[in-house]
Design an enzyme around this catalytic site. Structure first.
Site, PDB file in Angstrom:
ATOM      1  CG  HIS A   8      71.266  -4.304  59.057  1.00 28.36           C
ATOM      2  ND1 HIS A   8      71.260  -3.808  57.918  1.00 28.36           N
ATOM      3  CD2 HIS A   8      71.736  -3.447  59.930  1.00 28.36           C
ATOM      4  CE1 HIS A   8      71.055  -2.559  57.354  1.00 28.36           C
ATOM      5  NE2 HIS A   8      71.552  -1.697  58.898  1.00 28.36           N
ATOM      6  CD  GLN A  14      76.084   4.301  64.595  1.00 32.33           C
ATOM      7  OE1 GLN A  14      75.352   5.071  64.657  1.00 32.33           O
ATOM      8  NE2 GLN A  14      75.398   2.923  64.272  1.00 32.33           N
ATOM      9  NE  ARG A  32      70.615   7.369  54.415  1.00 31.19           N
ATOM     10  CZ  ARG A  32      71.327   7.664  55.532  1.00 31.19           C
ATOM     11  NH1 ARG A  32      72.184   6.754  56.993  1.00 31.19           N
ATOM     12  NH2 ARG A  32      70.251   8.158  56.453  1.00 31.19           N
ATOM     13  CG  LEU A  85      67.103  -5.608  58.971  1.00 24.26           C
ATOM     14  CD1 LEU A  85      66.679  -6.696  59.558  1.00 24.26           C
ATOM     15  CD2 LEU A  85      67.970  -4.986  59.929  1.00 24.26           C
ATOM     16  CG  HIS A  86      72.482  -4.460  54.183  1.00 22.01           C
ATOM     17  ND1 HIS A  86      73.391  -4.726  55.059  1.00 22.01           N
ATOM     18  CD2 HIS A  86      72.381  -2.946  54.323  1.00 22.01           C
ATOM     19  CE1 HIS A  86      73.976  -3.451  55.779  1.00 22.01           C
ATOM     20  NE2 HIS A  86      73.152  -2.538  55.485  1.00 22.01           N
TER      21      HIS A  86
END
Ligand code: PAF
Length: 282
Positions: free
Chosen positions: A37, A155, A189, A33-34
């Site tokens: 999020h 998405q 990523r 998580l960053h």
């Protein structure tokens, strides 16, 4: 914050919440998580009484040559971050819990139209995997609201159509992209980038900004996109796609005003995606 791994425990905990007539928000994640999020958790916190996050690295949405095994698993750090951001309950099941009969036997959800092209073109089956696991999480948690990041624009479109088509009584909240100071959209990523690649990576955002400005000033899309592709190549990216679409991901027509510029490009082995919303002149 409680961490649960088993479906009966999750159901029991949520039954108690529903008996209290409390509003539940879901934040599905794959962990690592960053701040992007955490913005989802904070948005959920503002809109619900109980925030449920999930961490599940979903094998069904990774292609055979993709980074499933290398995908960072950082549960202890993630738990601390979720708790600090106001999450009440973390559900982090094993693969065998969600897919007890294996991936090939798994019933899948396919969202036609919006799943095709863009990331769906480059990653066949990816959005079926996303739609399947998200449907499963919706069914297990039965939230009133679910939060997804706008960085994964396609998405979000897939999930909105999934909810509409399958009549899930769930409100979908898109949360704006969180960027580093130099403009790079936060992503798990980004951790794969070397130091040199990290310095180049914000060029994706800058190139999109230049293209957006030109399009908003009324320049013709084709040469603008060709120039942006060339800029990315010269900066060291291998562009996967760079497209201008209507906000619903349909084609841009003469009457389209609200549009989105979407890009995916590889920098070394890392595939980065980004997008910008824009208004085309009449
Ligand atoms: O965006 C993600 O992290 C994943 O695609 C999601 C929505 C959690 C489904 O696995």
């Amino acid at each position: 914050m409680r961490t649960l791994r088993e479906i009966p425990d999750l159901r029991e905990a949520l039954d108690a919440v529903r008996r209290r007539d409390q509003r539940i928000a879901l934040v599905p994640t794959m962990g690592n998580l960053h701040a992007g999020h955490l913005a989802l958790v904070e948005a959920a916190r503002r809109q619900a009484d109980v925030v449920v996050a999930t961490i599940f690295v979903n094998p069904l949405q990774f292609g055979p040559s993709e980074d499933l095994d290398a995908y960072p698993r950082t549960l202890t750090d993630d738990q601390a971050r979720l708790e600090a951001a106001g999450c009440d309950l973390l559900f982090t099941p094993d693969t065998a819990t969600l897919y007890p009969h294996g991936l090939t036997e798994q019933t899948q959800v396919c969202v036609p139209g919006v799943s095709e092209g863009l990331c769906g073109g480059a990653r066949p089956g990816h959005f079926d995997g996303v739609a399947t696991v998200v449907s499963m999480l919706f069914n297990l948690v039965q939230p009133h609201l679910a939060c997804f990041g706008e960085k994964d624009y396609q998405q979000l479109a897939v999930i909105r159509k999934l909810v509409a088509d399958l009549h899930f009584p769930i409100e979908i909240l898109g949360v704006p992209i969180v960027r580093a100071e130099d403009g790079l959209a936060l992503s798990s990523r980004n951790g794969y980038l070397s130091e040199d690649e990290r310095l180049v990576a914000p060029m994706l955002y800058r190139t999109l900004c230049q293209a957006r400005n030109a399009l908003e000033a009324g320049e013709a899309p084709e040469p603008v996109l060709a120039q942006a592709n060339e800029t990315l190549r010269q900066s060291g990216f291998t562009p996967d796609y760079l497209e201008l679409r209507a906000r619903d991901l349909g084609p841009v027509t003469a009457t389209t005003r609200e549009a989105v510029l979407l890009a995916a490009a590889r920098l070394g082995p890392t595939r980065l995606i980004d997008n910008l919303i824009l208004t085309l002149p009449s």
